[in-house]
Write a protein that holds these residues in place. Structure first.
Motif, PDB file in Angstrom:
ATOM      1  N   LEU A   8      27.875   2.035  -3.784  1.00  0.00           N
ATOM      2  CA  LEU A   8      26.787   1.993  -4.768  1.00  0.00           C
ATOM      3  C   LEU A   8      25.452   2.171  -4.052  1.00  0.00           C
ATOM      4  CD1 LEU A   8      27.957  -0.943  -7.045  1.00  0.00           C
ATOM      5  CD2 LEU A   8      27.756   1.461  -7.699  1.00  0.00           C
ATOM      6  N   ASN A   9      24.534   2.849  -4.692  1.00  0.00           N
ATOM      7  CA  ASN A   9      23.225   3.140  -4.106  1.00  0.00           C
ATOM      8  C   ASN A   9      22.323   1.906  -4.207  1.00  0.00           C
ATOM      9  OD1 ASN A   9      20.568   4.104  -3.631  1.00  0.00           O
ATOM     10  ND2 ASN A   9      21.253   6.172  -4.133  1.00  0.00           N
ATOM     11  N   LYS A  10      21.884   1.385  -3.063  1.00  0.00           N
ATOM     12  CA  LYS A  10      21.047   0.182  -3.039  1.00  0.00           C
ATOM     13  C   LYS A  10      19.705   0.376  -3.741  1.00  0.00           C
ATOM     14  CE  LYS A  10      22.876  -2.395   0.810  1.00  0.00           C
ATOM     15  NZ  LYS A  10      23.257  -3.566   0.047  1.00  0.00           N
ATOM     16  N   ALA A  11      19.240   1.597  -3.860  1.00  0.00           N
ATOM     17  CA  ALA A  11      17.965   1.854  -4.541  1.00  0.00           C
ATOM     18  C   ALA A  11      18.040   1.449  -6.013  1.00  0.00           C
ATOM     19  CB  ALA A  11      17.584   3.326  -4.428  1.00  0.00           C
ATOM     20  N   PHE A  12      19.252   1.388  -6.562  1.00  0.00           N
ATOM     21  CA  PHE A  12      19.425   1.053  -7.968  1.00  0.00           C
ATOM     22  C   PHE A  12      19.982  -0.357  -8.171  1.00  0.00           C
ATOM     23  CE2 PHE A  12      20.411   5.741  -7.683  1.00  0.00           C
ATOM     24  CZ  PHE A  12      19.116   6.134  -7.953  1.00  0.00           C
ATOM     25  N   ASP A  13      19.970  -1.178  -7.134  1.00  0.00           N
ATOM     26  CA  ASP A  13      20.455  -2.562  -7.249  1.00  0.00           C
ATOM     27  C   ASP A  13      19.628  -3.381  -8.229  1.00  0.00           C
ATOM     28  OD1 ASP A  13      22.563  -2.317  -5.532  1.00  0.00           O
ATOM     29  OD2 ASP A  13      21.674  -3.469  -3.899  1.00  0.00           O
ATOM     30  N   ASN A  14      18.351  -3.135  -8.258  1.00  0.00           N
ATOM     31  CA  ASN A  14      17.454  -3.905  -9.115  1.00  0.00           C
ATOM     32  C   ASN A  14      17.511  -3.377 -10.543  1.00  0.00           C
ATOM     33  OD1 ASN A  14      14.631  -4.226 -10.409  1.00  0.00           O
ATOM     34  ND2 ASN A  14      14.720  -5.799  -8.805  1.00  0.00           N
ATOM     35  N   ARG A  15      17.526  -4.292 -11.512  1.00  0.00           N
ATOM     36  CA  ARG A  15      17.638  -3.892 -12.919  1.00  0.00           C
ATOM     37  C   ARG A  15      16.461  -3.041 -13.373  1.00  0.00           C
ATOM     38  NH1 ARG A  15      14.511  -6.964 -16.336  1.00  0.00           N
ATOM     39  NH2 ARG A  15      13.577  -8.779 -15.368  1.00  0.00           N
ATOM     40  N   VAL A  16      15.262  -3.287 -12.829  1.00  0.00           N
ATOM     41  CA  VAL A  16      14.095  -2.500 -13.228  1.00  0.00           C
ATOM     42  C   VAL A  16      14.242  -1.067 -12.732  1.00  0.00           C
ATOM     43  CG1 VAL A  16      11.602  -2.216 -12.984  1.00  0.00           C
ATOM     44  CG2 VAL A  16      12.565  -4.498 -13.352  1.00  0.00           C
ATOM     45  N   ARG A  17      14.655  -0.890 -11.497  1.00  0.00           N
ATOM     46  CA  ARG A  17      14.838   0.473 -10.952  1.00  0.00           C
ATOM     47  C   ARG A  17      15.951   1.206 -11.689  1.00  0.00           C
ATOM     48  NH1 ARG A  17      14.419  -1.475  -4.808  1.00  0.00           N
ATOM     49  NH2 ARG A  17      12.376  -2.417  -5.048  1.00  0.00           N
ATOM     50  N   LEU A  18      16.980   0.477 -12.024  1.00  0.00           N
ATOM     51  CA  LEU A  18      18.071   1.060 -12.810  1.00  0.00           C
ATOM     52  C   LEU A  18      17.533   1.513 -14.165  1.00  0.00           C
ATOM     53  CD1 LEU A  18      21.205   1.448 -12.668  1.00  0.00           C
ATOM     54  CD2 LEU A  18      21.369  -0.710 -13.896  1.00  0.00           C
ATOM     55  N   GLY A  19      16.707   0.689 -14.784  1.00  0.00           N
ATOM     56  CA  GLY A  19      16.104   1.036 -16.074  1.00  0.00           C
ATOM     57  C   GLY A  19      15.155   2.217 -15.971  1.00  0.00           C
ATOM     58  N   VAL A  20      14.341   2.237 -14.927  1.00  0.00           N
ATOM     59  CA  VAL A  20      13.407   3.352 -14.719  1.00  0.00           C
ATOM     60  C   VAL A  20      14.183   4.657 -14.633  1.00  0.00           C
ATOM     61  CG1 VAL A  20      11.812   4.424 -13.067  1.00  0.00           C
ATOM     62  CG2 VAL A  20      11.552   2.001 -13.667  1.00  0.00           C
ATOM     63  N   MET A  21      15.221   4.668 -13.815  1.00  0.00           N
ATOM     64  CA  MET A  21      15.996   5.902 -13.652  1.00  0.00           C
ATOM     65  C   MET A  21      16.713   6.291 -14.936  1.00  0.00           C
ATOM     66  SD  MET A  21      15.346   7.297 -10.808  1.00  0.00           S
ATOM     67  CE  MET A  21      16.569   8.595 -10.857  1.00  0.00           C
ATOM     68  N   LEU A  53      11.031   3.757  -5.685  1.00  0.00           N
ATOM     69  CA  LEU A  53      11.836   4.942  -5.991  1.00  0.00           C
ATOM     70  C   LEU A  53      11.169   6.222  -5.499  1.00  0.00           C
ATOM     71  CD1 LEU A  53      13.025   3.940  -9.570  1.00  0.00           C
ATOM     72  CD2 LEU A  53      14.465   4.138  -7.519  1.00  0.00           C
ATOM     73  N   GLU A  54       9.852   6.251  -5.545  1.00  0.00           N
ATOM     74  CA  GLU A  54       9.115   7.407  -5.033  1.00  0.00           C
ATOM     75  C   GLU A  54       9.276   7.502  -3.516  1.00  0.00           C
ATOM     76  OE1 GLU A  54       4.638   9.353  -5.272  1.00  0.00           O
ATOM     77  OE2 GLU A  54       4.853   7.176  -5.457  1.00  0.00           O
ATOM     78  N   LYS A  55       9.265   6.374  -2.850  1.00  0.00           N
ATOM     79  CA  LYS A  55       9.378   6.339  -1.383  1.00  0.00           C
ATOM     80  C   LYS A  55      10.692   6.947  -0.902  1.00  0.00           C
ATOM     81  CE  LYS A  55       9.090   3.151   2.504  1.00  0.00           C
ATOM     82  NZ  LYS A  55       8.915   1.756   2.922  1.00  0.00           N
ATOM     83  N   VAL A  56      11.784   6.739  -1.642  1.00  0.00           N
ATOM     84  CA  VAL A  56      13.072   7.317  -1.252  1.00  0.00           C
ATOM     85  C   VAL A  56      13.272   8.717  -1.827  1.00  0.00           C
ATOM     86  CG1 VAL A  56      14.220   5.121  -0.804  1.00  0.00           C
ATOM     87  CG2 VAL A  56      14.332   6.112  -3.095  1.00  0.00           C
ATOM     88  N   GLY A  57      12.275   9.212  -2.553  1.00  0.00           N
ATOM     89  CA  GLY A  57      12.327  10.589  -3.049  1.00  0.00           C
ATOM     90  C   GLY A  57      13.038  10.780  -4.368  1.00  0.00           C
ATOM     91  N   TYR A  58      13.256   9.697  -5.135  1.00  0.00           N
ATOM     92  CA  TYR A  58      13.994   9.800  -6.379  1.00  0.00           C
ATOM     93  C   TYR A  58      13.104  10.019  -7.598  1.00  0.00           C
ATOM     94  CZ  TYR A  58      18.090   8.113  -3.813  1.00  0.00           C
ATOM     95  OH  TYR A  58      19.120   7.978  -2.933  1.00  0.00           O
ATOM     96  N   VAL A  59      11.814   9.735  -7.466  1.00  0.00           N
ATOM     97  CA  VAL A  59      10.885   9.876  -8.578  1.00  0.00           C
ATOM     98  C   VAL A  59       9.689  10.691  -8.131  1.00  0.00           C
ATOM     99  CG1 VAL A  59       9.294   8.609 -10.080  1.00  0.00           C
ATOM    100  CG2 VAL A  59      11.583   7.732  -9.703  1.00  0.00           C
ATOM    101  N   SER A  60       9.268  11.610  -8.990  1.00  0.00           N
ATOM    102  CA  SER A  60       8.053  12.391  -8.752  1.00  0.00           C
ATOM    103  C   SER A  60       6.947  11.821  -9.630  1.00  0.00           C
ATOM    104  CB  SER A  60       8.284  13.859  -9.110  1.00  0.00           C
ATOM    105  OG  SER A  60       9.304  14.402  -8.314  1.00  0.00           O
ATOM    106  N   VAL A  61       5.768  11.676  -9.037  1.00  0.00           N
ATOM    107  CA  VAL A  61       4.629  11.104  -9.743  1.00  0.00           C
ATOM    108  C   VAL A  61       3.544  12.165  -9.858  1.00  0.00           C
ATOM    109  CG1 VAL A  61       2.881   9.288  -9.724  1.00  0.00           C
ATOM    110  CG2 VAL A  61       5.150   8.829  -8.796  1.00  0.00           C
ATOM    111  N   SER A  62       2.980  12.286 -11.062  1.00  0.00           N
ATOM    112  CA  SER A  62       1.891  13.231 -11.292  1.00  0.00           C
ATOM    113  C   SER A  62       0.710  12.454 -11.868  1.00  0.00           C
ATOM    114  CB  SER A  62       2.337  14.315 -12.277  1.00  0.00           C
ATOM    115  OG  SER A  62       1.251  15.156 -12.601  1.00  0.00           O
TER     116      SER A  62
END
Length: 97
Positions: A8-21, A53-62
């Motif tokens: 499992l990807n540790k970047a998505f361990d947190n419920r908020v990050r899971l929700g964001v994605m 999530l941006e730090k690991v490259g999973y989210v792009s911010v504009s």
């Protein structure tokens, strides 16, 4: 062989990050306000999790201005979409046994 739980990807361990994605996978682009309201988060809580999530490259911010107001939008990167899909596939395998 590694047990599935360890893949499992540790970047998505947190419920908020899971929700964001999850929200970003369902929508091409989401504004800060929309994301905050969809997940019922404070500004700071959302900002810190999106930054992770941006730090690991999973989210792009504009960031841009609409009139004189700042407007921040988010989208899942190609890498983020792939990583999240793989995470979901592992969860499904775990559920099936």
């Amino acid at each position: 062989m590694k047990h599935l739980i360890h893949t499992l990807n540790k970047a998505f361990d947190n419920r908020v990050r899971l929700g964001v994605m999850a929200v970003l996978m369902a929508n091409e682009v989401v504004s800060f306000t929309e994301l905050k309201e969809a997940l019922d988060l404070t500004d700071g809580n959302l900002a810190s999790h999106v930054a992770a999530l941006e730090k690991v490259g999973y989210v792009s911010v504009s960031k841009q201005f609409v009139g004189k107001k700042p407007n921040t939008t988010y989208s899942a990167s190609k890498e983020g979409k792939t990583a999240f899909q793989e995470h979901l596939e592992v969860l499904e395998k775990l559920l099936r046994g």
